[in-house]
Motif scaffolding. Structure first.
Motif, PDB file in Angstrom:
ATOM      1  N   GLU A 199       0.834  -1.200   0.000  1.00 35.48           N
ATOM      2  CA  GLU A 199       0.000   0.000   0.000  1.00 35.48           C
ATOM      3  C   GLU A 199       0.874   1.257   0.000  1.00 35.48           C
ATOM      4  OE1 GLU A 199      -3.697   2.297   0.370  1.00 35.48           O
ATOM      5  OE2 GLU A 199      -2.917   0.500  -0.640  1.00 35.48           O
ATOM      6  N   ALA A 200       1.964   1.213   0.732  1.00 34.58           N
ATOM      7  CA  ALA A 200       2.900   2.348   0.728  1.00 34.58           C
ATOM      8  C   ALA A 200       3.464   2.564  -0.668  1.00 34.58           C
ATOM      9  CB  ALA A 200       4.030   2.103   1.723  1.00 34.58           C
ATOM     10  N   TYR A 201       3.791   1.479  -1.349  1.00 34.44           N
ATOM     11  CA  TYR A 201       4.297   1.603  -2.722  1.00 34.44           C
ATOM     12  C   TYR A 201       3.246   2.243  -3.634  1.00 34.44           C
ATOM     13  CZ  TYR A 201       6.112   0.352  -7.311  1.00 34.44           C
ATOM     14  OH  TYR A 201       6.563   0.413  -8.622  1.00 34.44           O
ATOM     15  N   ARG A 202       1.996   1.852  -3.451  1.00 32.98           N
ATOM     16  CA  ARG A 202       0.915   2.382  -4.294  1.00 32.98           C
ATOM     17  C   ARG A 202       0.761   3.885  -4.129  1.00 32.98           C
ATOM     18  NH1 ARG A 202      -4.274   4.018  -4.084  1.00 32.98           N
ATOM     19  NH2 ARG A 202      -4.433   3.726  -1.814  1.00 32.98           N
ATOM     20  N   VAL A 203       0.793   4.376  -2.888  1.00 31.86           N
ATOM     21  CA  VAL A 203       0.487   5.791  -2.648  1.00 31.86           C
ATOM     22  C   VAL A 203       1.701   6.705  -2.835  1.00 31.86           C
ATOM     23  CG1 VAL A 203      -1.359   5.129  -1.057  1.00 31.86           C
ATOM     24  CG2 VAL A 203       0.912   5.696  -0.141  1.00 31.86           C
ATOM     25  N   LEU A 204       2.903   6.127  -2.891  1.00 38.04           N
ATOM     26  CA  LEU A 204       4.098   6.949  -3.056  1.00 38.04           C
ATOM     27  C   LEU A 204       4.280   7.401  -4.509  1.00 38.04           C
ATOM     28  CD1 LEU A 204       6.791   5.173  -0.828  1.00 38.04           C
ATOM     29  CD2 LEU A 204       6.104   7.582  -0.664  1.00 38.04           C
ATOM     30  N   LYS A 205       4.751   8.615  -4.647  1.00 39.32           N
ATOM     31  CA  LYS A 205       5.135   9.117  -5.974  1.00 39.32           C
ATOM     32  C   LYS A 205       6.437   8.430  -6.404  1.00 39.32           C
ATOM     33  CE  LYS A 205       3.384  13.762  -4.855  1.00 39.32           C
ATOM     34  NZ  LYS A 205       3.775  15.178  -4.641  1.00 39.32           N
ATOM     35  N   PRO A 206       6.732   8.393  -7.697  1.00 36.79           N
ATOM     36  CA  PRO A 206       8.041   7.900  -8.135  1.00 36.79           C
ATOM     37  C   PRO A 206       9.160   8.679  -7.436  1.00 36.79           C
ATOM     38  CG  PRO A 206       6.575   8.135 -10.006  1.00 36.79           C
ATOM     39  CD  PRO A 206       5.857   8.731  -8.840  1.00 36.79           C
ATOM     40  N   CYS A 207      10.178   8.002  -6.986  1.00 37.89           N
ATOM     41  CA  CYS A 207      11.295   8.563  -6.215  1.00 37.89           C
ATOM     42  C   CYS A 207      10.879   8.992  -4.802  1.00 37.89           C
ATOM     43  CB  CYS A 207      11.935   9.743  -6.945  1.00 37.89           C
ATOM     44  SG  CYS A 207      12.649   9.305  -8.545  1.00 37.89           S
ATOM     45  N   GLY A 208       9.685   8.595  -4.376  1.00 37.36           N
ATOM     46  CA  GLY A 208       9.258   8.893  -3.013  1.00 37.36           C
ATOM     47  C   GLY A 208      10.015   8.041  -1.994  1.00 37.36           C
ATOM     48  N   TRP A 209      10.046   8.515  -0.754  1.00 37.68           N
ATOM     49  CA  TRP A 209      10.810   7.862   0.311  1.00 37.68           C
ATOM     50  C   TRP A 209       9.941   6.921   1.156  1.00 37.68           C
ATOM     51  CZ3 TRP A 209      16.039   8.166   1.303  1.00 37.68           C
ATOM     52  CH2 TRP A 209      16.754   9.151   0.611  1.00 37.68           C
ATOM     53  N   LEU A 210      10.535   5.794   1.519  1.00 34.00           N
ATOM     54  CA  LEU A 210       9.924   4.864   2.466  1.00 34.00           C
ATOM     55  C   LEU A 210      10.857   4.740   3.658  1.00 34.00           C
ATOM     56  CD1 LEU A 210       7.915   2.622   3.372  1.00 34.00           C
ATOM     57  CD2 LEU A 210       9.292   1.009   2.011  1.00 34.00           C
TER      58      LEU A 210
END
Length: 283
Positions: A199-210
């Motif tokens: 779910e975190a991958y889905r809502v993150l923008k490209p190059c977004g941080w986890l």
């Protein structure tokens, strides 16, 4: 003449008897006073000794409440680590007071940590600027949102604060590719934790941080924990790049990932390592 002497002798004899009686009465009185004093001192010492052995009721009750609270926290904590996110949501919906009980125990446990991982996340966000939009998965009392100038979407199983959105963290109401940072601070608790990361991958923008902070023992293979390298590999196979692993703190480990700019062709099914429950010992 003899009669006068006889009277004089009798008078002196009466004086001696009266003096003797007065001395006897005085001695009796002194003895009584001493005995009374001894009894009083003994009584006071006994009373003091008895009082010192009996615990103060307020202190005793406080200790009992703390033990009960700690017991409830450990029970709820174990439940959250050994069920799915959906089951945990239903669990708290049936009795929302359990959520308050859990977080009270959680705060008590955190008070013993020399450093809090949430503070590191807060400082990281401050260093990277207020323009980044954040999703805080498992936010608790929304401390992160209250500590930074960023726009923060705070998610948890129960909402007791206007800033918190109650939901199953594998199904947030956010749009796809809508946030810059996703945070999991001691919140990968369910048996289906990989669904939260998806779910975190889905809502993150490209190059977004986890950003992931977890109890260090969960990633210690020597004590039954997961291999941190296998965990990082699984997250990377999801579509992230590992930027940093910080295991310098004795209590927790930090992972920093960035979502890849381009979606790569789907690989074979990801092998997620099992994360052992973090069960707190009775203090």
């Amino acid at each position: 003449m003899e009669s006068a002497k006889s009277k004089s002798v009798e008078k002196q004899s009466r004086k001696r008897k009266r003096a003797k009686h007065r001395r006897h009465d005085k001695q009796s009185s002194d003895t009584t006073t001493k005995i009374s004093g001894i009894e009083t001192i003994h009584h006071n010492e006994l009373q003091s000794s008895t009082t010192s052995k009996v615990p103060k009721s307020s202190t005793f009750l406080d200790k009992m409440r703390a033990r009960l609270s700690g017991g409830h926290f450990r029970m709820i904590n174990e439940k959250l680590y050994t069920c799915t996110g959906e089951e945990a949501l239903n669990y708290f919906q049936e009795d929302p007071s359990l959520f308050d009980m859990y977080h009270a125990g959680y705060k008590e446990q955190m008070a013993h940590w020399p450093e809090q991982p949430i503070n590191i996340v807060i400082n990281w966000l401050r260093d990277h600027g207020p323009s980044l939009t954040v999703a805080d998965f498992g936010c608790g009392d929304a401390r992160l949102a209250k500590s930074v100038k960023n726009k923060v979407f705070s998610f948890d199983l129960v909402s007791n604060d206007p800033l918190v959105i109650a939901c199953d963290m594998s199904k947030t109401p956010l749009d796809s590719s809508s946030v810059d940072v996703a945070v999991f601070c001691l919140s990968l608790m369910g048996t289906n934790y990989q669904r939260y990361l998806q779910e975190a991958y889905r809502v993150l923008k490209p190059c977004g941080w986890l950003l992931i902070a977890e109890v260090k023992s969960r990633f210690d293979p020597n004590t039954g924990g997961a291999d941190p390298h296998k965990f990082s590999k699984a997250v990377c196979n999801l579509g992230f790049t590992s930027m940093l692993k910080d295991d310098t703190n004795k209590m927790f480990i930090l992972f920093y990932f960035k979502k890849k700019e381009k979606l790569e062709p789907k690989r074979k099914e990801i092998e997620w390592p099992e994360l052992k429950p973090c069960l707190y010992k009775r203090r």
